[in-house]
Scaffold this motif. Structure first.
Motif, PDB file in Angstrom:
ATOM      1  N   CYS A  13       0.995  -1.276  -0.034  1.00 16.05           N
ATOM      2  CA  CYS A  13      -0.021  -0.067  -0.027  1.00 16.05           C
ATOM      3  C   CYS A  13       0.999   1.267   0.075  1.00 16.05           C
ATOM      4  N   LEU A  14       1.778   1.122   0.877  1.00 13.78           N
ATOM      5  CA  LEU A  14       2.777   2.300   0.795  1.00 13.78           C
ATOM      6  C   LEU A  14       3.423   2.715  -0.577  1.00 13.78           C
ATOM      7  N   LYS A  15       4.095   1.597  -1.367  1.00 14.80           N
ATOM      8  CA  LYS A  15       4.713   1.851  -2.410  1.00 14.80           C
ATOM      9  C   LYS A  15       3.698   2.423  -3.361  1.00 14.80           C
ATOM     10  N   GLU A  16       2.356   1.982  -3.410  1.00 19.97           N
ATOM     11  CA  GLU A  16       1.438   2.835  -4.236  1.00 19.97           C
ATOM     12  C   GLU A  16       0.985   4.062  -4.048  1.00 19.97           C
ATOM     13  N   THR A  17       1.171   4.290  -2.622  1.00 21.07           N
ATOM     14  CA  THR A  17       0.917   5.690  -2.250  1.00 21.07           C
ATOM     15  C   THR A  17       1.795   6.646  -2.390  1.00 21.07           C
ATOM     16  N   ILE A  18       3.124   6.364  -1.720  1.00 18.09           N
ATOM     17  CA  ILE A  18       4.078   7.346  -1.412  1.00 18.09           C
ATOM     18  C   ILE A  18       4.755   7.974  -2.585  1.00 18.09           C
ATOM     19  N   ARG A  19       5.132   9.215  -2.578  1.00 19.81           N
ATOM     20  CA  ARG A  19       5.816   9.615  -3.617  1.00 19.81           C
ATOM     21  C   ARG A  19       7.081  10.568  -3.052  1.00 19.81           C
ATOM     22  N   ARG A  20       7.919  11.111  -3.938  1.00 19.01           N
ATOM     23  CA  ARG A  20       8.979  11.963  -3.553  1.00 19.01           C
ATOM     24  C   ARG A  20       8.416  13.250  -2.658  1.00 19.01           C
ATOM     25  N   GLY A  21       8.841  13.708  -1.803  1.00 21.35           N
ATOM     26  CA  GLY A  21       8.341  14.799  -0.913  1.00 21.35           C
ATOM     27  C   GLY A  21       7.358  14.357   0.187  1.00 21.35           C
ATOM     28  N   ASP A  22       7.093  13.202   0.379  1.00 20.29           N
ATOM     29  CA  ASP A  22       6.153  12.658   1.424  1.00 20.29           C
ATOM     30  C   ASP A  22       7.055  12.358   2.443  1.00 20.29           C
ATOM     31  N   ALA A  23       6.222  12.152   3.595  1.00 24.55           N
ATOM     32  CA  ALA A  23       6.935  11.737   5.072  1.00 24.55           C
ATOM     33  C   ALA A  23       5.983  10.615   5.653  1.00 24.55           C
ATOM     34  N   VAL A  24       6.512   9.630   5.996  1.00 28.66           N
ATOM     35  CA  VAL A  24       5.536   8.633   6.686  1.00 28.66           C
ATOM     36  C   VAL A  24       6.139   8.188   8.122  1.00 28.66           C
ATOM     37  N   MET A  25       5.463   8.009   9.049  1.00 24.37           N
ATOM     38  CA  MET A  25       5.721   7.874  10.446  1.00 24.37           C
ATOM     39  C   MET A  25       5.077   6.214  10.703  1.00 24.37           C
ATOM     40  N   ILE A  26       5.848   5.115  10.927  1.00 21.54           N
ATOM     41  CA  ILE A  26       5.602   4.001  11.252  1.00 21.54           C
ATOM     42  C   ILE A  26       5.739   3.464  12.631  1.00 21.54           C
ATOM     43  N   LYS A  27       4.548   2.914  13.214  1.00 19.35           N
ATOM     44  CA  LYS A  27       4.359   2.692  14.659  1.00 19.35           C
ATOM     45  C   LYS A  27       3.594   1.395  14.891  1.00 19.35           C
ATOM     46  N   GLY A  28       3.807   0.782  15.911  1.00 16.72           N
ATOM     47  CA  GLY A  28       3.032  -0.666  16.234  1.00 16.72           C
ATOM     48  C   GLY A  28       3.605  -1.205  17.497  1.00 16.72           C
ATOM     49  N   SER A  29       2.825  -2.191  18.183  1.00 20.85           N
ATOM     50  CA  SER A  29       3.533  -2.722  19.147  1.00 20.85           C
ATOM     51  C   SER A  29       4.700  -3.704  18.839  1.00 20.85           C
ATOM     52  N   ARG A  30       5.343  -3.806  19.590  1.00 29.32           N
ATOM     53  CA  ARG A  30       6.960  -4.699  19.209  1.00 29.32           C
ATOM     54  C   ARG A  30       6.653  -5.889  18.477  1.00 29.32           C
ATOM     55  N   SER A  31       5.518  -6.570  18.982  1.00 28.72           N
ATOM     56  CA  SER A  31       5.142  -7.905  18.333  1.00 28.72           C
ATOM     57  C   SER A  31       4.618  -7.982  17.009  1.00 28.72           C
ATOM     58  N   MET A  32       4.203  -6.545  16.822  1.00 33.49           N
ATOM     59  CA  MET A  32       3.757  -6.379  15.311  1.00 33.49           C
ATOM     60  C   MET A  32       4.803  -6.191  14.241  1.00 33.49           C
ATOM     61  N   ARG A  33       6.096  -5.926  14.823  1.00 33.92           N
ATOM     62  CA  ARG A  33       7.346  -6.026  13.707  1.00 33.92           C
ATOM     63  C   ARG A  33       7.253  -5.163  12.720  1.00 33.92           C
ATOM     64  N   THR A  34       6.664  -3.766  13.005  1.00 31.55           N
ATOM     65  CA  THR A  34       6.522  -2.732  12.033  1.00 31.55           C
ATOM     66  C   THR A  34       7.927  -2.311  11.614  1.00 31.55           C
ATOM     67  N   ASP A  35       8.905  -2.794  12.170  1.00 25.17           N
ATOM     68  CA  ASP A  35      10.359  -2.227  11.717  1.00 25.17           C
ATOM     69  C   ASP A  35      10.647  -2.949  10.224  1.00 25.17           C
ATOM     70  N   GLU A  36       9.906  -4.164  10.059  1.00 22.79           N
ATOM     71  CA  GLU A  36       9.865  -4.758   8.752  1.00 22.79           C
ATOM     72  C   GLU A  36       9.498  -3.916   7.478  1.00 22.79           C
ATOM     73  N   ILE A  37       8.547  -2.855   7.776  1.00 20.95           N
ATOM     74  CA  ILE A  37       7.863  -1.925   6.999  1.00 20.95           C
ATOM     75  C   ILE A  37       9.051  -1.003   6.827  1.00 20.95           C
ATOM     76  N   VAL A  38       9.723  -0.468   7.963  1.00 24.14           N
ATOM     77  CA  VAL A  38      10.741   0.640   7.850  1.00 24.14           C
ATOM     78  C   VAL A  38      11.801   0.196   6.854  1.00 24.14           C
ATOM     79  N   LYS A  39      12.376  -0.915   6.930  1.00 24.34           N
ATOM     80  CA  LYS A  39      13.227  -1.651   6.361  1.00 24.34           C
ATOM     81  C   LYS A  39      13.191  -1.767   4.791  1.00 24.34           C
ATOM     82  N   ALA A  40      11.636  -1.703   4.464  1.00 20.98           N
ATOM     83  CA  ALA A  40      11.385  -1.964   3.139  1.00 20.98           C
ATOM     84  C   ALA A  40      11.698  -0.479   2.325  1.00 20.98           C
TER      85      ALA A  40
END
Length: 454
Positions: free
Chosen positions: A425-452
């Protein structure tokens, strides 16, 4: 570290089954993979594994001693085996004995959110004039905190210790180990409320950080937190308040941002100065005030402290800001609670990017009966600020989307069940100049989204 086996036996009320009591211990480990020559191995009987099965392995790796709660007799002339009733309890007692070998000031930090970032800020401030030992990573529990104590050396002239609790009685045990002379309570939220039932219970438990105080001890409280502010003039504890309220002893005024920096005017009973922080968010201003208050009470030069705070950098996975291919990524993926989501959104809204602001929010856990309401309120708060796109991840976070829609029906919202969908979803939505904040409980492993996106 350096302790003799006989002193360890005495500290934990143990029984030396075999070995030389004059043996010197150079480190204490609970992880068999970390054991080195001269170590004491402490096998913890955990929920998933009983580490007693690794004792022989650690002795072969170079450990010279081990605790045990499963052996009554042992004939090993080359190693010390110490019988105890409970290895975790023994670890805490040994750590307390070792900590008491040092007379340096110890600052304990607790709170529902912001413990680690506050610890980092306080440690940085004190490093202007002190050699500071601080908690590594998130080692703030009944096992992690004792291990932190063994980092003490004679070179240290101050220590900043993170003290995290999630159940009743836990703070009592941590205080007996760390014995802080100063303490900071950052806030009272609903993290771990599933176990502790009410915010009043959470506050009562966290304030036990002051139970071991001496005559010169001071408790530093965040005056911007409504529950902590309610103690103003009503508690007998030796309290100093910091915050933005006019009655706070250490106060921030004229707060403003420029680019990726935050500036404010510091007001204390005897000192006024302009402070610059290389980070965004009101919570970082409060962390800086806590650090300045502690440093001032400890009689450090505030001029040096304020100058040192210009070097602050957020801890890993806690609102670290990256630029990648023209996109600003706020990595706040370490954990999540209603209060920390607010601070993350605050940072996202403060960013000077030209494009859209996108919030990726995953499930918050350990909220018990408050979970449904907390997720809905998080969505309401997101919709009330300048967030252009909301992406939710997980089943609980559907309520975040519903909360946002209740305030802003036309808001662009994408609901995902897992991190892979969120990345797409992010890859389809985000463009140059955008800012994204990624957050979730530790067991949700949202760092996987960051690494992408890095």
């Amino acid at each position: 570290m350096r302790m003799q086996v006989k002193d360890i036996v005495k500290a934990c009320n143990g029984q030396l089954l075999c070995g030389d009591p004059e043996t010197v211990i150079m480190s204490v480990e609970i992880d068999s993979r970390q054991v080195k020559k001269g170590a004491l191995f402490v096998p913890i009987h955990g929920q998933k594994i009983n580490a007693h099965i690794y004792i022989e392995q650690t002795l072969q790796q170079g450990a010279v001693a081990t605790l045990t709660q499963e052996h009554n007799m042992m004939n090993d002339m080359d190693h010390c085996w110490i019988r105890v009733g409970d290895t975790k309890d023994a670890l805490q007692k040994i750590a307390a004995a070792y900590r008491n070998c040092f007379s340096v000031p110890v600052i304990g930090i607790t709170g529902s959110v912001g413990k680690t970032s506050t610890r980092e800020m306080v440690s940085l401030a004190l490093s202007a004039e002190r050699n500071v030992m601080q908690t590594r990573g998130n080692a703030n529990s009944q096992i992690g905190l004792p291990l932190t104590m063994f980092q003490f050396t004679e070179e240290h002239t101050a220590a900043v210790i993170e003290m995290g609790i999630s159940e009743f009685g836990e703070m009592d045990r941590l205080v007996k180990v760390a014995h802080p002379g100063y303490a900071i309570v950052t806030n009272i939220g609903i993290a771990h409320i599933e176990q502790m039932k009410t915010r009043e219970n959470i506050m009562s438990e966290k304030l036990k950080i002051a139970e071991g105080f001496g005559d010169s001890s001071v408790l530093f409280l965040n005056g911007d937190d409504e529950m902590l502010a309610s103690l103003y003039h009503t508690t007998k504890l030796p309290v100093v308040y910091y915050g933005t309220q006019p009655w706070c002893t250490y106060r921030a005024e004229a707060i403003h941002t420029h680019g990726m920096k935050t500036m404010f005017t510091l007001c204390t009973p005897s000192y006024t100065a302009k402070v610059l922080l290389p980070v965004l968010g009101i919570h970082n201003v409060l962390n800086a005030l806590a650090a300045i208050a502690v440093a001032d009470v400890m009689k450090l030069s505030l001029e040096k402290v304020v100058d040192r705070l210009k070097e602050y950098r957020p801890p890993f996975m806690r609102q670290r800001i990256y630029e990648s291919h023209g996109i600003t990524v706020v990595d706040d993926s370490y954990n999540a609670s209603p209060d920390s989501i607010k601070s993350g959104i605050d940072v996202l809204c403060s960013l000077p990017n030209e494009g859209k602001k996108i919030a990726v929010l995953a499930d918050m856990l350990e909220l018990g009966d408050f979970s449904d309401q907390a997720h809905f309120k998080a969505g309401v708060s997101v919709a009330k600020v300048k967030i252009d796109v909301l992406i939710t991840v997980g089943l609980r976070s559907v309520r975040i989307a519903e909360g946002a829609v209740s305030v802003k029906p036309d808001m662009e919202i994408l609901m995902c069940t897992n991190n892979e969908q969120a990345i797409d979803c992010l890859k389809e939505t985000i463009r140059r100049g955008d800012a994204v904040m990624i957050k979730g409980s530790r067991s949700m492993r949202t760092d996987e989204i960051v690494k992408a996106f890095l």
